[in-house]
Scaffold this active site. Structure first.
Site: not given
Lengths: 395, 395, 395
Positions: C371, C373-374, C324, C331, C265, C267
């Site tokens: 990930r 970290n939010s 996502a 780098g 879904e 490129r």
């Protein structure tokens, strides 16, 4: 009788002297597609030749021929859309006669138009209701489908600059249609005939439902321009020679486009412009005036890279880089190290560069690399490694 | 003999009283495309008229006519797919006679179907093997290509609600085909004829290879709905009137769609639904149940903006904004300031709002603006500037 | 005279012994599309049968027949493109006679080619200028449109491995054309005829302007492969059986593709390869060697998920996940907890795993979850929950 080019010039001068005559900004003869149920509805206008601030002799001929053959010309409005007649075609042919033999290739394209109509007439195949003669006298809000199309042609052929034309209300003039094989179909016609078309296996293949056609349905791009999928460029967009539009996540809306060879793998929203040598990475998004910008159309400079899946809501200068995945909106707070402040200031004499700037503060600032520090999430700006040509006149 | 509408009503009543009769959920006559090599394989079913919890009189006529003309009806299963015959067409025409003159436009569409078949028969052009009469009695797993299509029609025409139908095993029923000019072609047929087709310059232009057709090949959208590229909406999607689907990075899968006028420039995965007035920004991704969500289909509220290249894996309320480039998954930790907690709580009486929430905690929470703080990378939630209409019944 | 298969074998041996004979890497008979204005320009070459390191008997027959019928063969160059003649077709038919009856389906495809040409000749429909006989003897830079196409066929049919062929200068060999209904049109021809085509309503529907055709115009995919929109896969891409390409933001460029069943879904840039069982999420971007990578083509391992709108500019191992919206460039600094270092090291015996790594350090590292970290914006790597199969031979 117009027998020589000199006769022609004399006639043009005489026409232009008349009180009713008005020099048009743009004009052209359009073939029109009409509604299948409501033929008075014009669904599309196709111009074989677009005249924009040019070819005023031909304009005078067309206006004169219309008047001579019974059309009441009102040149006091911003635009004029006229029916044509066989007599009109004859009259134009008569006047253009001295140019007929040279009307090939790029030369005398309006004469070519007249010649084709003449030839159709000779073969009893001229359906006058398929054509309209269209003039725009002032760049006011378009009042007809035909003038909207003529303006979009002016933009897409590069004869008018992006953002330079008044397109207010253009959406309201156009009709939403189903399109099949390049031809518009009224949705109501489809509804009326759905049962029969479907049962007989004749339901048309619909490629889109929209008010606008596609760029490639009307415009032939430069030899080194590539558009890998026709749906990716709307009619009214402008692509400078050498531009490549890839088929992934790209899209170029009307009144938007490129000013030089640009690789486009992302979205250029309506009113956005990208400079020569720049690269709009895969899925990169240049926002339009309606969402995420502060209402000012976004310009991207030359030799700038918008990384994959980056998002830009404010003007970006020359020789800049926005890293893949980074979003720069007008209000985004961007942190600069002392070194970055110095280096960017050096490349941008006279610009105020500070340790904390907003996205919108970078208007006209060149040579900037926008990144997100992956150890602390901070959006930062550094001096890009791309050369910035200083404007000699400024120093 | 059915001469009057009263005769018709009386007949319907008599049919519906019979023990074999069963009221269908949905029914319709389909034109079918068969395999070129294996004609018993149905590749596509096209319904000129879709009946869904309606028109039971017509259903009774069709069932009765099938029975009278020799079809053994088994109405005990969840669905029924029948061949048709010339006798069946005659029988239906006979019974529908009182309505024939009014069967135009939107009226008596099933009678129109019968009239077209009758007319084909009169011209000796009725090929009965091209048609199937299809009934769904219970919303069980579809057992045939024809019933899968009928359910997808019910969704795409808006006659059935999104997520309301049993589509288990639908993929297994459909055949993977090459599609050219709206018609399905068996891949094996292409292989068998590849040498001849290519050498003779007759190889067809293949627009896709898939099990599903496209929305616009079967459904006529509302007058104010726009789909700028047909490949962007799969058959089985549902688009409320006023929805616009742009051609950049957008896609709407089957059993997904919009509940009001929505601007779609991103992906709406299968099972996801977007509320009226919302905007799915360029490249924004609403995840489906199979990837990145916690298995619960994602609903997006009304008047909500999903910014360009944002990603949403959990339900979002009304009047929310997710900034461009921001990802909210069910497990994303989101930080709220004291002020944000208060403001969002005020707009959402009864909801628990705390200084640290997960993405999935925002289910049913309205008026939230999700952002990434560009100075420290923190994902934060604030009160959006969009008005939230409080539900009076709750207070 | 060749009457039996034994005769055929004897002839082949004799041909292969001759000094001029050279075994080709690839060969085939192509139908060519020529320029409308400049017929000497080859715009497209369509191969009904692609021979790649195989069918050397047929190669000998074709070379021999060309020589016997007056073509001067120069087998000393890297490739050879020859005109054909009726005599050539007769000669091939003569030699292939013993195989004619078995030349159906997948058997003796080169004989089928000869048989079709023979049949066209019998019906006086053979236009020899429409065909070329093409041989590649060494994998050097392609010197002709025909050899570029043959190499792209070798890639797209899976007969040659991705990245294994020399395509240097391929772009320079191909001509930029407008494409309508699968056929290439010279842009200059369109310009020459624009006035007439538009006025007569015959302007063709242009689907794209490019040098390359689309994958589906030349290649029939496996039964379980799906390409939901033809523009999404360029000719020269390779799709392993079971691959699905969705129509949202996806694109697979030439010399790129999949090595097993992959959901695409996003490129896949030229030179990038994705392993079996992996998932390229909606809008995910795998960068090519020209932008954002360190010049090394990116390979994605097996059973790996690239989340929606993620971006990958470096090799990623098996059983990995990129969340996502996360970008991993060569780098990018990636932080690992003590626990993560231990768990990833355990799954990757012999690899050096440290608390701070760059994107490019993850080459060949399996089972990693990337990930952001939010709460603090840090890009981190953890052990993914996906099983990693250890290579027994290494331990």
């Amino acid at each position: 009788m117009v027998e020589t080019k000199q006769d022609f010039m004399t006639l043009i001068e005489k026409i232009e002297e008349q009180s009713w005559y008005k020099k048009p900004i743009g004009f052209g003869l359009a073939r029109v597609d009409r509604g299948q149920l409501t033929p008075e509805k014009i669904l599309q206008a196709t111009y074989p030749v677009v005249n924009w601030n040019e070819n005023f002799g031909s304009a005078a001929v067309f206006l004169h021929a219309l008047r001579q053959t019974g059309t009441e010309l009102d040149t006091s409005k911003s635009e004029l859309v006229c029916d044509i007649s066989e007599a009109f075609v004859d009259q134009c042919s008569e006047i253009f006669k001295p140019f007929l033999m040279q009307a090939v290739g790029d030369d005398h394209r309006n004469v070519q138009v007249t010649a084709v109509l003449s030839s159709l007439k000779e073969h009893n195949e001229l359906k006058c209701e398929d054509y309209k003669m269209v003039f725009i006298f002032e760049d006011d809000k378009p009042q007809s489908v035909e003038s909207v199309y003529l303006k979009l042609y002016a933009l897409s052929t590069g004869k008018a600059k992006l953002r330079s034309l008044n397109l207010d209300g253009a959406f309201g003039q156009l009709h939403n249609c189903a399109w099949s094989n390049g031809k518009p179909i009224e949705l109501d016609w489809l509804r009326t005939h759905e049962v029969t078309l479907k049962l007989c296996g004749n339901y048309p293949e619909i490629t889109m439902v929209d008010k606008f056609p596609r760029f490639l349905s009307h415009v032939i791009p430069a030899d080194n321009t590539r558009i890998l999928e026709t749906s990716k460029v709307r009619f009214g967009a402008q692509l400078a020679a050498g531009t490549t539009v890839m088929p992934g996540a790209s899209y170029i809306n009307f009144n938007a486009g490129t000013e030089g060879a640009v690789m486009v793998e992302g979205r250029i929203s309506s009113s956005a412009i990208v400079g020569a040598g720049s690269d709009v990475g895969g899925g990169a998004s240049i926002l339009g005036v309606l969402s995420g910008t502060d209402g000012i159309p976004v310009s991207i400079g030359e030799n700038t890279l918008l990384g994959a899946n980056s998002c830009t809501g404010t003007a970006i200068g020359d020789s800049c880089v926005i890293d893949a995945g980074v979003t720069i909106l007008p209000g985004t707070k961007i942190t600069l190290s002392e070194k970055a402040v110095a280096a960017i200031a050096e490349a941008n004499p006279g610009k105020e560069i500070t340790p904390l700037m907003r996205g919108k503060d970078f208007l006209g600032v060149n040579g900037v690399h926008f990144r997100q520090n992956s150890t602390n999430g901070q959006i930062i700006a550094m001096r890009s490694t791309r050369e910035v040509k200083l404007n000699d006149e400024l120093h």
